[in-house]
Write a protein that holds these residues in place. Structure first.
Motif, short mmCIF file in Angstrom:
data_model
loop_
_atom_site.label_atom_id
_atom_site.label_comp_id
_atom_site.label_asym_id
_atom_site.label_seq_id
_atom_site.Cartn_x
_atom_site.Cartn_y
_atom_site.Cartn_z
N PRO A 143 -98.61 43.19 -75.70
CA PRO A 143 -97.71 43.74 -75.12
C PRO A 143 -98.28 44.66 -73.86
O PRO A 143 -99.27 45.31 -73.99
N GLU A 147 -93.92 48.61 -73.71
CA GLU A 147 -93.15 47.24 -73.88
C GLU A 147 -92.67 47.32 -75.31
O GLU A 147 -91.46 47.28 -75.75
N PHE A 148 -93.57 47.18 -76.14
CA PHE A 148 -93.48 47.14 -77.94
C PHE A 148 -94.56 47.15 -78.54
O PHE A 148 -95.56 47.13 -77.69
N PRO A 151 -97.49 43.74 -83.24
CA PRO A 151 -97.35 43.67 -84.60
C PRO A 151 -98.50 43.91 -85.52
O PRO A 151 -99.84 43.24 -85.20
N SER A 195 -91.55 38.59 -75.70
CA SER A 195 -91.53 40.19 -76.15
C SER A 195 -90.80 40.37 -77.30
O SER A 195 -90.92 40.81 -78.53
N TYR A 198 -92.32 38.49 -80.76
CA TYR A 198 -93.42 39.30 -81.10
C TYR A 198 -92.94 40.58 -81.83
O TYR A 198 -93.05 40.98 -82.99
N TYR A 199 -91.71 41.55 -81.08
CA TYR A 199 -91.05 42.15 -81.85
C TYR A 199 -90.53 42.09 -83.08
O TYR A 199 -90.67 42.70 -84.09
N SER A 200 -89.82 40.95 -83.06
CA SER A 200 -88.90 40.75 -84.30
C SER A 200 -89.67 40.15 -85.38
O SER A 200 -89.41 40.39 -86.71
N GLN A 202 -92.38 41.19 -86.30
CA GLN A 202 -93.16 42.28 -87.06
C GLN A 202 -92.56 42.47 -88.34
O GLN A 202 -93.31 42.55 -89.59
N PHE A 234 -83.88 45.37 -80.96
CA PHE A 234 -84.31 45.20 -79.73
C PHE A 234 -83.78 45.48 -78.27
O PHE A 234 -84.56 46.21 -77.50
N LYS A 237 -83.73 49.76 -78.33
CA LYS A 237 -85.10 50.44 -78.50
C LYS A 237 -85.63 51.01 -77.12
O LYS A 237 -85.05 50.68 -76.09
#
Length: 237
Positions: A143, A147-148, A151, A195, A198-200, A202, A234, A237
């Motif tokens: 990222p 951005e985030f 993970p 994005s 990858y965020y979810s 985690q 998401f 955030k």
């Protein structure tokens, strides 16, 4: 006596407010099978059968969602014990108009010139195909600042010898099998999809999927339910 009365009242209230909901899912008057049906409160899930029928436990006021690739998401709230008839709509697929200026000759090189397609669009589409087929390095997929969060943990592994997939492999599989239209229908833009994944992921237990390099029907259902919940966080955030 008081205890017996309390248990009796609890038993009665269960049958008043908890119920097995029955329904049928159609699109343009045709039954739709393999629709994922989710009770958001209890996280219970099931699929519609070949006749579009489904059964799921739900209380009055529970939110039920219906998900299937290629169709718009449907959300209803349980208001009574009546059978449900759920209408879902297919996602619109835009097809670019092609103007044929004269009759086809049968010569591919000559006939291809008759189709007035935007060359920049063709180039862009070809570039995107090459991009998604090409293996991506972990450094490239990291990222951007702010951005985030990168993970870590949660069953996500990187380069273990006994794992058939890496996280990058899983994301590529999701992009290929869920299709971008699924994520766009949730409210994501094309550039946000990677994005978001990858965020979810985690917070999703991916260890079993990565180890065997395989997503079962249950895994797919769990992923869709997880994406529904992760999308809210998401965007906030």
């Amino acid at each position: 006596m008081k205890k017996l009365l309390s248990v009796t009242l609890l038993f009665i209230s269960y049958f008043i407010f908890s119920q097995l909901i029955r329904g049928k899912i159609i699109s343009d008057s045709v039954s739709v099978n393999q629709v994922l049906v989710i009770n958001i409160k209890s996280q219970e899930k099931t699929y519609s059968d070949f006749q579009g029928q489904f059964f799921i436990d739900a209380d009055l006021g529970d939110e039920i969602r219906f998900l299937k690739d290629g169709y718009e998401r449907k959300i209803i709230t349980v208001k009574n014990q009546n059978d449900l008839l759920i209408h879902i709509n297919k996602l619109a697929i835009e097809i670019e108009e092609v103007e044929v200026r004269k009759k086809l000759s049968g010569d591919l090189r000559q006939d291809s010139k008759l189709f007035n397609e935007n060359k920049k669009k063709v180039t862009l589409n070809n570039d995107l195909k090459v991009y998604f087929k090409a293996p991506s390095s972990e450094e490239l997929l990291k990222p951007k600042h702010g951005e985030f969060v990168q993970p870590v943990g949660g069953g996500i592994s990187f380069g273990k010898n006994d794992d058939k997939w890496t996280l990058t492999d899983l994301i590529e599989w999701i992009r290929e099998n869920f299709k971008d239209d699924y994520f766009i229908s949730m409210g994501l833009s094309f550039s946000e999809i990677n994005s978001f994944l990858y965020y979810s992921l985690q917070k999703f237990k991916t260890a079993h999927i990565l180890k065997y390099g395989y997503c079962s029907d249950d895994d797919i259902g769990d992923l869709k339910l997880h994406f529904e919940e992760a999308f809210k966080k998401f965007k906030n955030k």
